[in-house]
Design a protein around this motif. Structure first.
Motif, PDB file in Angstrom:
ATOM      1  N   ARG A   1       0.837  -1.207   0.000  1.00 47.02           N
ATOM      2  CA  ARG A   1       0.000   0.000   0.000  1.00 47.02           C
ATOM      3  C   ARG A   1       0.867   1.250   0.000  1.00 47.02           C
ATOM      4  NH1 ARG A   1      -3.956   2.849   2.940  1.00 47.02           N
ATOM      5  NH2 ARG A   1      -5.605   1.439   2.282  1.00 47.02           N
ATOM      6  N   PHE A   2       1.919   1.270   0.833  1.00 43.72           N
ATOM      7  CA  PHE A   2       2.748   2.461   0.935  1.00 43.72           C
ATOM      8  C   PHE A   2       3.480   2.732  -0.379  1.00 43.72           C
ATOM      9  CE2 PHE A   2       6.621   4.803   2.207  1.00 43.72           C
ATOM     10  CZ  PHE A   2       6.007   5.919   2.745  1.00 43.72           C
ATOM     11  N   VAL A   3       3.950   1.679  -1.040  1.00 43.16           N
ATOM     12  CA  VAL A   3       4.589   1.846  -2.348  1.00 43.16           C
ATOM     13  C   VAL A   3       3.610   2.490  -3.331  1.00 43.16           C
ATOM     14  CG1 VAL A   3       5.456   0.594  -4.362  1.00 43.16           C
ATOM     15  CG2 VAL A   3       6.313   0.030  -2.092  1.00 43.16           C
ATOM     16  N   LYS A   4       2.372   2.045  -3.318  1.00 43.14           N
ATOM     17  CA  LYS A   4       1.367   2.634  -4.208  1.00 43.14           C
ATOM     18  C   LYS A   4       1.086   4.087  -3.836  1.00 43.14           C
ATOM     19  CE  LYS A   4      -0.832  -1.823  -5.096  1.00 43.14           C
ATOM     20  NZ  LYS A   4      -2.026  -2.669  -4.864  1.00 43.14           N
ATOM     21  N   MET A   5       1.080   4.401  -2.543  1.00 42.90           N
ATOM     22  CA  MET A   5       0.905   5.786  -2.115  1.00 42.90           C
ATOM     23  C   MET A   5       2.044   6.654  -2.630  1.00 42.90           C
ATOM     24  SD  MET A   5      -0.439   4.935   1.760  1.00 42.90           S
ATOM     25  CE  MET A   5      -0.067   6.545   2.455  1.00 42.90           C
ATOM     26  N   GLN A   6       3.275   6.136  -2.560  1.00 40.98           N
ATOM     27  CA  GLN A   6       4.429   6.872  -3.088  1.00 40.98           C
ATOM     28  C   GLN A   6       4.283   7.114  -4.589  1.00 40.98           C
ATOM     29  OE1 GLN A   6       7.567   4.150  -1.722  1.00 40.98           O
ATOM     30  NE2 GLN A   6       8.395   5.812  -0.467  1.00 40.98           N
ATOM     31  N   CYS A   7       3.958   6.045  -5.318  1.00 40.58           N
ATOM     32  CA  CYS A   7       3.884   6.150  -6.779  1.00 40.58           C
ATOM     33  C   CYS A   7       2.721   7.025  -7.235  1.00 40.58           C
ATOM     34  CB  CYS A   7       3.762   4.759  -7.397  1.00 40.58           C
ATOM     35  SG  CYS A   7       5.247   3.745  -7.257  1.00 40.58           S
ATOM     36  N   HIS A   8       1.570   6.898  -6.574  1.00 43.40           N
ATOM     37  CA  HIS A   8       0.409   7.691  -6.983  1.00 43.40           C
ATOM     38  C   HIS A   8       0.654   9.180  -6.705  1.00 43.40           C
ATOM     39  CE1 HIS A   8      -4.135   7.168  -7.807  1.00 43.40           C
ATOM     40  NE2 HIS A   8      -3.738   8.360  -8.210  1.00 43.40           N
ATOM     41  N   THR A   9       1.270   9.481  -5.572  1.00 40.90           N
ATOM     42  CA  THR A   9       1.606  10.871  -5.264  1.00 40.90           C
ATOM     43  C   THR A   9       2.599  11.411  -6.280  1.00 40.90           C
ATOM     44  OG1 THR A   9       1.241  10.444  -2.908  1.00 40.90           O
ATOM     45  CG2 THR A   9       2.469  12.430  -3.487  1.00 40.90           C
ATOM     46  N   ALA A  10       3.582  10.599  -6.644  1.00 37.97           N
ATOM     47  CA  ALA A  10       4.572  11.013  -7.644  1.00 37.97           C
ATOM     48  C   ALA A  10       3.915  11.312  -8.986  1.00 37.97           C
ATOM     49  CB  ALA A  10       5.627   9.924  -7.810  1.00 37.97           C
ATOM     50  N   GLU A  11       2.939  10.493  -9.358  1.00 35.28           N
ATOM     51  CA  GLU A  11       2.229  10.723 -10.624  1.00 35.28           C
ATOM     52  C   GLU A  11       1.482  12.056 -10.590  1.00 35.28           C
ATOM     53  OE1 GLU A  11      -1.542  10.625 -12.972  1.00 35.28           O
ATOM     54  OE2 GLU A  11      -1.353  10.333 -10.806  1.00 35.28           O
ATOM     55  N   HIS A  12       0.878  12.394  -9.450  1.00 38.82           N
ATOM     56  CA  HIS A  12       0.203  13.694  -9.316  1.00 38.82           C
ATOM     57  C   HIS A  12       1.199  14.841  -9.496  1.00 38.82           C
ATOM     58  CE1 HIS A  12      -3.940  12.979  -7.403  1.00 38.82           C
ATOM     59  NE2 HIS A  12      -3.522  11.816  -7.864  1.00 38.82           N
ATOM     60  N   ILE A  13       2.356  14.703  -8.874  1.00 40.45           N
ATOM     61  CA  ILE A  13       3.368  15.757  -8.971  1.00 40.45           C
ATOM     62  C   ILE A  13       3.808  15.939 -10.416  1.00 40.45           C
ATOM     63  CG2 ILE A  13       5.718  16.433  -8.308  1.00 40.45           C
ATOM     64  CD1 ILE A  13       5.222  14.922  -5.645  1.00 40.45           C
ATOM     65  N   LEU A  14       4.122  14.847 -11.092  1.00 41.75           N
ATOM     66  CA  LEU A  14       4.558  14.913 -12.489  1.00 41.75           C
ATOM     67  C   LEU A  14       3.481  15.518 -13.384  1.00 41.75           C
ATOM     68  CD1 LEU A  14       6.278  11.417 -12.767  1.00 41.75           C
ATOM     69  CD2 LEU A  14       7.446  13.625 -12.972  1.00 41.75           C
TER      70      LEU A  14
END
Length: 240
Positions: free
Chosen positions: A89-102
């Protein structure tokens, strides 16, 4: 309606919930709880896994406001201790947040929209509505990591229908009710249903891996956080 604990606290690892129904299904058993911290497959993101009592949760989906958990065995009716596979779950939280930033930076710099997103177990891709080259993406990647290093606070907002028109935000769908906005400093504000980290510093690192032209736009492959570390380690070992 299932009470969605992941909206109240994205960092819940375990909780006690009441099993209110259990029905056989093709993949095992369809279990409904009175409340859940398991995020269902939604918004391009794969579902959480974990356990309800001694039953393994192998898939989660939502229908008409009710969250359904597919398990390999049938838990009994009543209160059960539930555990989320929080590392995933935490990995997905990291990746999803990164996608928002990009995507927020791409929208600010080039006026392009996010028109597709997939966050699976093995890769993360997103599509934007115009063509970008490596030079542009290198610039985006640098600015995205600067946003990570700034450790910006991430807020979740549920604006009323009256407030919504006054807020500038990104969204794939034209919705006006029940909108949940994820605000990342001045970098991005986007309608999204998924859990995110609380501060950008928790993302750790954002790396754009590859890109290609796709349906008149650009498809981009990326990694972030623990996945970025694993990718760097694998590449280092290969080069070594």
């Amino acid at each position: 309606m299932t009470r969605k604990l992941y909206y109240e606290d994205a960092y819940i690892k375990d909780f006690v919930a009441e099993v209110i129904s259990v029905e056989p299904c093709d993949r095992g058993y369809d279990v409904v709880l009175d409340k859940t911290a398991f995020f269902p497959e939604e918004g391009g993101q794969s579902a959480d896994t974990g356990r309800i009592g001694d039953a393994n949760v192998i898939h989660v989906y939502e229908r008409d406001g009710v969250v359904h958990h597919i398990t390999d065995k049938a838990p009994s009716i009543g209160d059960k201790h539930c555990v989320i596979n929080f590392d995933d779950r935490f990995v997905k939280m990291q990746c999803h947040t990164a996608e928002h930033i990009l995507c927020g930076i791409i929208h600010s710099l080039f006026g392009l929209d996010n028109v597709g997103f997939h966050l699976g177990e093995d890769e993360v891709t997103f599509d934007v509505s115009g063509v970008l080259d490596r030079e542009a993406l290198d610039r985006v990647e640098l600015l995205a990591n600067e946003a990570v290093f700034a450790n910006l606070q991430i807020e979740t907002i549920f604006p009323t229908p009256e407030e919504l028109p006054s807020i500038e935000y990104r969204a794939k769908l034209d919705i006006t009710e029940g909108v949940r906005l994820v605000k990342i400093g001045e970098v991005d504000t986007c309608a999204c249903c998924a859990p995110h980290v609380s501060y950008t510093g928790e993302v750790g690192l954002i790396k754009i891996l590859d890109f290609m032209k796709h349906r008149g736009g650009t498809r981009i492959w990326m990694v972030a956080g623990r996945r970025a570390l694993a990718d760097y380690k694998a590449r280092y070992e290969n080069i070594k």
